[in-house]
Design a protein around this motif. Structure first.
Motif, mmCIF file in Angstrom:
data_model
loop_
_atom_site.group_PDB
_atom_site.id
_atom_site.type_symbol
_atom_site.label_atom_id
_atom_site.label_comp_id
_atom_site.label_asym_id
_atom_site.label_seq_id
_atom_site.Cartn_x
_atom_site.Cartn_y
_atom_site.Cartn_z
ATOM 1 N N GLN A 94 13.444 19.744 -23.090
ATOM 2 C CA GLN A 94 12.369 19.009 -22.426
ATOM 3 C C GLN A 94 12.892 18.334 -21.158
ATOM 4 O O GLN A 94 13.973 17.755 -21.148
ATOM 5 C CB GLN A 94 11.785 17.969 -23.379
ATOM 6 N N VAL A 95 12.100 18.391 -20.083
ATOM 7 C CA VAL A 95 12.490 17.786 -18.804
ATOM 8 C C VAL A 95 12.346 16.264 -18.905
ATOM 9 O O VAL A 95 11.275 15.753 -19.278
ATOM 10 C CB VAL A 95 11.633 18.335 -17.653
ATOM 11 N N LEU A 96 13.421 15.566 -18.552
ATOM 12 C CA LEU A 96 13.423 14.111 -18.597
ATOM 13 C C LEU A 96 13.205 13.492 -17.216
ATOM 14 O O LEU A 96 12.527 12.471 -17.083
ATOM 15 C CB LEU A 96 14.748 13.605 -19.187
ATOM 16 N N ALA A 97 13.806 14.087 -16.194
ATOM 17 C CA ALA A 97 13.678 13.586 -14.826
ATOM 18 C C ALA A 97 14.111 14.697 -13.874
ATOM 19 O O ALA A 97 14.813 15.640 -14.268
ATOM 20 C CB ALA A 97 14.524 12.335 -14.613
ATOM 21 N N THR A 98 13.702 14.579 -12.605
ATOM 22 C CA THR A 98 14.079 15.564 -11.586
ATOM 23 C C THR A 98 14.515 14.859 -10.316
ATOM 24 O O THR A 98 14.063 13.754 -10.008
ATOM 25 C CB THR A 98 12.895 16.503 -11.270
ATOM 26 N N LEU A 99 15.407 15.525 -9.578
ATOM 27 C CA LEU A 99 15.837 15.059 -8.265
ATOM 28 C C LEU A 99 15.060 15.787 -7.177
ATOM 29 O O LEU A 99 14.496 16.871 -7.406
ATOM 30 C CB LEU A 99 17.342 15.314 -8.074
ATOM 31 N N ASP A 100 15.050 15.224 -5.997
ATOM 32 C CA ASP A 100 14.480 15.911 -4.838
ATOM 33 C C ASP A 100 15.305 17.180 -4.615
ATOM 34 O O ASP A 100 16.497 17.104 -4.308
ATOM 35 C CB ASP A 100 14.558 14.992 -3.629
ATOM 36 N N PRO A 101 14.703 18.380 -4.736
ATOM 37 C CA PRO A 101 15.485 19.620 -4.701
ATOM 38 C C PRO A 101 15.731 20.173 -3.293
ATOM 39 O O PRO A 101 16.357 21.225 -3.161
ATOM 40 C CB PRO A 101 14.620 20.587 -5.502
ATOM 41 N N SER A 102 15.260 19.510 -2.262
ATOM 42 C CA SER A 102 15.325 20.101 -0.916
ATOM 43 C C SER A 102 16.757 20.391 -0.484
ATOM 44 O O SER A 102 17.054 21.495 0.014
ATOM 45 C CB SER A 102 14.646 19.180 0.092
ATOM 46 N N ASP A 103 17.680 19.444 -0.658
ATOM 47 C CA ASP A 103 19.064 19.671 -0.238
ATOM 48 C C ASP A 103 19.702 20.805 -1.026
ATOM 49 O O ASP A 103 20.375 21.683 -0.460
ATOM 50 C CB ASP A 103 19.881 18.391 -0.404
ATOM 51 N N ALA A 104 19.516 20.794 -2.346
ATOM 52 C CA ALA A 104 20.097 21.846 -3.177
ATOM 53 C C ALA A 104 19.516 23.208 -2.827
ATOM 54 O O ALA A 104 20.246 24.224 -2.804
ATOM 55 C CB ALA A 104 19.869 21.531 -4.660
ATOM 56 N N THR A 105 18.222 23.259 -2.529
ATOM 57 C CA THR A 105 17.590 24.531 -2.171
ATOM 58 C C THR A 105 18.131 25.071 -0.854
ATOM 59 O O THR A 105 18.406 26.280 -0.716
ATOM 60 C CB THR A 105 16.072 24.348 -2.083
ATOM 61 N N MET A 106 18.297 24.190 0.124
ATOM 62 C CA MET A 106 18.842 24.636 1.400
ATOM 63 C C MET A 106 20.289 25.089 1.260
ATOM 64 O O MET A 106 20.707 26.082 1.895
ATOM 65 C CB MET A 106 18.726 23.516 2.427
ATOM 66 N N ASN A 107 21.059 24.411 0.453
ATOM 67 C CA ASN A 107 22.438 24.845 0.235
ATOM 68 C C ASN A 107 22.479 26.225 -0.413
ATOM 69 O O ASN A 107 23.315 27.074 -0.072
ATOM 70 C CB ASN A 107 23.178 23.834 -0.633
ATOM 71 N N ALA A 108 21.562 26.471 -1.333
ATOM 72 C CA ALA A 108 21.512 27.780 -1.981
ATOM 73 C C ALA A 108 21.104 28.863 -0.985
ATOM 74 O O ALA A 108 21.649 29.986 -1.010
ATOM 75 C CB ALA A 108 20.542 27.743 -3.154
ATOM 76 N N ALA A 109 20.169 28.521 -0.097
ATOM 77 C CA ALA A 109 19.759 29.493 0.912
ATOM 78 C C ALA A 109 20.911 29.811 1.855
ATOM 79 O O ALA A 109 21.122 30.973 2.254
ATOM 80 C CB ALA A 109 18.555 28.967 1.697
#
Length: 375
Positions: A94-109
């Motif tokens: 179950q998801v408890l909390a999330t971070l802003d994914p923008s930085d991680a997404t750009m790093n993956a790109a």
């Protein structure tokens, strides 16, 4: 008339002298009688009981789960959403909390682009090597040129492998932006809120994932041995004073807390049900058997004669006798004595430094005499 007056004066003087002598004699007899009968001193004493009673000590603590641990994000970031709070029951995954994914997404790109570039360079290096190999077969190029082409191809393949590994790391970081429960359990603490920037490993929640319950207590170093050898452990919840649970010592810390200098003990509740909830306040009663050889007396009963510990005993004639004893250990509330006194002895417990051998005394009984024997 003048002849009679001197006679009367002489008679009065003689009478006064006789009366004074009699009075002095009476006082002398009274003083002698007082010296012969010294005053009886009242003392506070207690009788040593054979076998003693069970010694019970109580410690306060909190109810915890058998297994509990902090939960944290594995990357830095800003919390964009918190889905649970304290006391919520959660399921594994179950998801408890999330971070802003923008930085991680750009790093993956970016990592994906690096893999594409490395793939292109590997393909070019392979074509170049194949071309040089064909020319070498016709003896149009040297062997050194072919070796160099092979080395270039190997470097390009290694760079591609490295780029793919970096892409895997970046993709993992995208997944790490979501904090999920690893076990079914209960959220016990919440240490961060939406909008807060957290570091990797910083505690966000506490999760208890076991139905087993235990009480955590702090034990002073002088009572660690008594806890380890306790005859019984009983747990009582403050919210349920009439209910008693059987306890078992599950774990005792090997080192003292650096600030409190106490040892953490974890007492498992054997028959805990749903009514024993996390973070409840509880008492643990530690019962030590009273059938041992050591007798516990108040510290005020101990006297020292030439550096040898001793106690004052009231004999059968109500007179004091000083008796040497052997002290096993000093406790928080008294001293444990292993030799020198026996059951039935009457031991003076107060004012021992003002007494003398052979003094006649009168025992003043106390309403409660806490003589016990412990292990």
């Amino acid at each position: 008339m003048n002849a009679v007056l001197p006679t009367l004066i002489r008679s009065a003087v003689v009478a006064t002298a006789v009366f004074s002598a009699a009075l002095l004699a009476a006082c002398s007899r009274s003083g002698a009688e007082t010296a012969a009968a010294p005053a009886v001193r009242p003392v506070i004493a207690q009788t040593v009981v054979a076998g003693g009673r069970d010694r019970i000590e109580r410690y306060s603590g909190e109810v915890h789960a058998r297994y509990e641990a902090p939960i944290a994000f594995r990357i830095d970031g800003k919390i964009s959403h918190r889905a649970v709070g304290i006391g919520d029951r959660v399921k594994a995954g179950q998801v408890l909390a999330t971070l802003d994914p923008s930085d991680a997404t750009m790093n993956a790109a970016g990592a994906q682009a690096a893999v594409t570039a490395a793939t292109s360079q590997r393909d070019v290096a392979r074509l170049q090597r194949d071309r040089i190999a064909a020319l070498r077969d016709r003896a149009l190029v040297s062997q050194a040129q072919l070796d160099q082409a092979n080395d270039t191809l190997k470097a390009a393949e290694a760079a591609l492998q490295q780029a793919r590994q970096q892409l895997g790391v970046r993709e993992n970081q995208v997944r790490y932006a979501t904090l999920a429960a690893e076990h079914d359990g209960i959220i016990t603490t919440q240490d961060a809120e939406a909008g807060q920037v957290v570091a990797a490993g910083q505690r966000v929640f506490g999760l208890a994932w076991s139905d087993e319950r235990e009480v955590h207590i702090a034990v002073p170093e002088s009572r660690v041995g008594a806890l380890r050898d306790a005859a019984a452990l009983d747990v009582t919840l403050w919210a349920q004073p009439g209910r008693r649970y059987t306890g078992t010592l599950r774990e005792l810390s090997a080192a003292a807390d650096p600030q409190s200098r106490t040892f953490l003990a974890k007492v498992a509740i054997a028959d805990a049900g749903a009514d024993v909830q996390l973070q409840m306040s509880a008492d643990v009663a530690v019962t030590s058997s009273g059938n041992g050889a050591a007798v516990v007396l108040p510290a005020s009963a101990l006297f020292h004669q030439d550096a040898q510990p001793a106690v004052w005993i009231v004999d059968a004639h109500d007179r004091l006798a000083l008796r040497k004893v052997e002290v096993a250990r000093y406790l928080d509330d008294g001293v444990a004595i292993t030799a020198g006194i026996a059951a039935g002895d009457r031991v003076v417990t107060r004012g021992v430094h003002t007494l003398h051998e052979g003094d006649a005394v009168r025992i003043v009984e106390l309403p409660f005499q806490p003589t016990v024997a412990e292990r």
